[in-house]
Design a protein around this motif. Structure first.
Motif, short mmCIF file in Angstrom:
data_model
loop_
_atom_site.label_atom_id
_atom_site.label_comp_id
_atom_site.label_asym_id
_atom_site.label_seq_id
_atom_site.Cartn_x
_atom_site.Cartn_y
_atom_site.Cartn_z
N ASN A 1 0.84 -1.17 0.00
CA ASN A 1 0.00 0.00 0.00
C ASN A 1 0.89 1.24 0.00
O ASN A 1 1.91 1.28 0.68
N GLU A 2 0.52 2.26 -0.74
CA GLU A 2 1.34 3.47 -0.82
C GLU A 2 1.46 4.16 0.53
O GLU A 2 2.43 4.87 0.78
N ASP A 3 0.48 3.96 1.42
CA ASP A 3 0.52 4.59 2.74
C ASP A 3 1.62 4.00 3.62
O ASP A 3 2.01 4.61 4.62
N GLU A 4 2.13 2.82 3.28
CA GLU A 4 3.16 2.18 4.09
C GLU A 4 4.56 2.74 3.83
O GLU A 4 5.47 2.51 4.61
N LEU A 5 4.72 3.46 2.73
CA LEU A 5 6.02 4.04 2.40
C LEU A 5 6.03 5.51 2.82
O LEU A 5 5.20 6.30 2.39
N HIS A 6 6.99 5.86 3.67
CA HIS A 6 7.10 7.24 4.16
C HIS A 6 8.43 7.81 3.67
O HIS A 6 9.49 7.24 3.94
N GLU A 7 8.34 8.92 2.96
CA GLU A 7 9.54 9.53 2.39
C GLU A 7 9.82 10.86 3.06
O GLU A 7 8.89 11.65 3.31
N THR A 8 11.08 11.11 3.35
CA THR A 8 11.53 12.41 3.81
C THR A 8 12.67 12.83 2.90
O THR A 8 13.46 11.99 2.44
N PHE A 9 12.76 14.12 2.67
CA PHE A 9 13.78 14.64 1.76
C PHE A 9 14.77 15.47 2.56
O PHE A 9 14.42 16.16 3.51
N MET A 10 16.05 15.36 2.17
CA MET A 10 17.11 16.09 2.85
C MET A 10 18.17 16.46 1.84
O MET A 10 18.14 16.00 0.70
N ARG A 11 19.12 17.26 2.29
CA ARG A 11 20.20 17.65 1.40
C ARG A 11 21.18 16.51 1.26
O ARG A 11 21.51 15.83 2.23
N SER A 12 21.66 16.31 0.05
CA SER A 12 22.64 15.25 -0.21
C SER A 12 23.98 15.61 0.39
O SER A 12 24.34 16.79 0.48
N SER A 13 24.72 14.58 0.78
CA SER A 13 26.07 14.82 1.26
C SER A 13 27.03 14.72 0.10
O SER A 13 26.65 14.37 -1.01
#
Length: 140
Positions: free
Chosen positions: A11-23
């Motif tokens: 289910n798409e609700d099971e995937l949680h994405e957070t975005f951050m700056r790349s190292s």
């Protein structure tokens, strides 16, 4: 629902994405834009994974598995956010596909054959003779 294998879909609700700056090495773009993705998937609470697949998935996840049973995958290979999202999802799906494969058959222990034992001993005696001949000759 996102199909992973023929029998497993997430289910798409099971995937949680957070975005951050790349190292990594900087440039004019990298300090301003959050392109790296951290994908979190709660394997223990997922209703869509069968129990044997869940157990193998937790073994395969290794360092990516938290104490709470959440798999964390960080993707920052690409320059765009969307390509990193797809990369993280594909890595998670590949891990689940590998966990869904049946385990390999157990190895049945075998004994060495009589011929292989004789060949091994013959080789040992030949090496022994060679080394013995390297010594200083007797001075009779």
């Amino acid at each position: 629902m996102i199909p992973v294998t023929a029998r497993i879909a997430l289910n798409e609700d099971e995937l949680h994405e957070t975005f951050m700056r790349s190292s990594g090495a900087g440039g004019q773009n990298i300090q301003k834009v959050e392109t790296a993705v951290q994908l979190r998937f709660d394997a223990r609470r997922s209703q869509n994974l069968p129990d044997p697949v869940r157990a193998r998935l937790e073994q395969l996840a290794g360092q990516r598995l938290t104490n709470d049973g959440v798999i964390v995958i960080t993707a920052q290979r690409h320059r765009t956010r969307e390509r990193n999202r797809v990369d993280a999802q594909e890595r998670l799906f590949a891990l689940i596909r590998e966990a869904a494969l049946p385990p390999p058959p157990k190895r049945r222990p075998t004994r060495p054959t009589r011929g292989s034992k004789e060949r091994r001993l013959e080789g040992k005696s030949q090496r022994s003779d060679t080394k013995r001949m390297r010594g200083r000759p007797d001075g009779d």
